[in-house]
Design an enzyme around this catalytic site. Sequence first.
Site, PDB file in Angstrom:
ATOM      1  N   PHE A 113      -2.393  -7.615   2.050  1.00  0.00           N
ATOM      2  CA  PHE A 113      -1.669  -7.483   3.345  1.00  0.00           C
ATOM      3  C   PHE A 113      -2.592  -7.797   4.590  1.00  0.00           C
ATOM      4  O   PHE A 113      -3.653  -7.235   4.592  1.00  0.00           O
ATOM      5  CB  PHE A 113      -1.338  -5.976   3.581  1.00  0.00           C
ATOM      6  N   SER A 181      -4.157  -6.273  -3.725  1.00  0.00           N
ATOM      7  CA  SER A 181      -3.248  -5.408  -2.884  1.00  0.00           C
ATOM      8  C   SER A 181      -1.582  -5.685  -3.069  1.00  0.00           C
ATOM      9  O   SER A 181      -1.487  -5.680  -4.225  1.00  0.00           O
ATOM     10  CB  SER A 181      -3.895  -5.115  -1.591  1.00  0.00           C
ATOM     11  N   MET A 182      -1.345  -6.199  -1.825  1.00  0.00           N
ATOM     12  CA  MET A 182       0.187  -6.645  -1.829  1.00  0.00           C
ATOM     13  C   MET A 182       0.385  -7.877  -2.823  1.00  0.00           C
ATOM     14  O   MET A 182       1.117  -8.363  -3.416  1.00  0.00           O
ATOM     15  CB  MET A 182       0.687  -6.952  -0.444  1.00  0.00           C
ATOM     16  N   TRP A 206      -0.911  -3.093  -4.792  1.00  0.00           N
ATOM     17  CA  TRP A 206       0.092  -2.115  -4.124  1.00  0.00           C
ATOM     18  C   TRP A 206       1.683  -2.770  -4.351  1.00  0.00           C
ATOM     19  O   TRP A 206       1.749  -3.772  -3.806  1.00  0.00           O
ATOM     20  CB  TRP A 206      -0.414  -2.156  -2.665  1.00  0.00           C
ATOM     21  N   ASP A 227      -9.818   4.529  -4.371  1.00  0.00           N
ATOM     22  CA  ASP A 227      -8.645   3.817  -3.514  1.00  0.00           C
ATOM     23  C   ASP A 227      -7.883   4.649  -2.869  1.00  0.00           C
ATOM     24  O   ASP A 227      -7.255   5.345  -3.662  1.00  0.00           O
ATOM     25  CB  ASP A 227      -8.063   2.858  -4.375  1.00  0.00           C
ATOM     26  N   HIS A 259     -10.590   0.239  -2.262  1.00  0.00           N
ATOM     27  CA  HIS A 259      -9.508  -0.654  -2.493  1.00  0.00           C
ATOM     28  C   HIS A 259      -9.852  -2.226  -2.199  1.00  0.00           C
ATOM     29  O   HIS A 259      -9.271  -2.908  -2.762  1.00  0.00           O
ATOM     30  CB  HIS A 259      -8.386  -0.176  -1.248  1.00  0.00           C
TER      31      HIS A 259
END
Length: 310
Positions: A113, A181-182, A206, A227, A259
């Site tokens: 993101f 992540s995303m 995520w 994280d 993270h």
Amino acid sequence: MQASPQPVTPAPRSGPVRHRRRSRGPLLGALASAAALAGLATTLTGGANAAPNPFERGPAPTEASVTAPRGPFAVSETRVSRAAASGFGGGTVYFPTSTEEGTFGAVAIAPGFTARQSSIAWLGPRLASQGFVVFTIDTNTTSDRPASRGDQLLAALDFLTRTSSVRDRVDGDRLAVMGHSMGGGGALEAAKDRPSLQAAIPLTAWNLDKSWPEVRTPTLLIGADGDTIAPVRSHSEPFFESLPSSLDRAYLELNNAGHFAPNTPNTTIARNSISWLKRFVDDDTRYERFLCPAPSASVAEFRGDCPNTG
């Protein structure tokens, strides 16, 4: 610094570090079958040379080779502009310069993101030098959600195999996805949508969707114990547990990491990603002994079906 969606503080963790080594599993079952076939071949041929794996690339691995900053292949790179891309935002392709060993498996990698491909660029030459074509991509917008990022990873693989200037170096049947992540959530989305993928590696992933029983792609989830953006108890761990038990799957938790650990060169991430891609994209059983790391200064926990490497 990469912005983050809906930070969550993880619940305190207690109890001993776990390192799960189940006695049987899909990978070990495959090993047993392979051993039986090898024994039959020896009986029938009197020990004649077995057919080599046509997808093996590079020399036999060692601990030093899978942890080295660069592998045995010299690497070149080429940029793909946003204008030339279709369905994603462009990126950079890293590929082995030599074609003497034939075509290579390929992996597309998506950032997280608000981030751009520069945040995961270190993985490009690191993986390509081990014998892969690697495509680090930009997304259409930096705020794209995981489902969109999954679609873009697949669009990038399609571009790589059909349109790119290096398409003749890529084996279109041996493809994988990764993401941070995303982008890691996107790797799960891509694996769900395209079961023919050979491997998926979500990095501190995520996603609001916590359940992935549809996935049929061998999947290595890498989380981080510190994280607070995608806490492992509400992201990587339930992702792993929801995958089919019949699937080749693994969960590795980085020790004393956060993270953004995948955004800078990380030997533990590289070692395990290389080994997972080699085993499932290249069918290279020489890397099985690296698939199940014990808890250490860099590994807080590992869960998975481990081969019996003697």
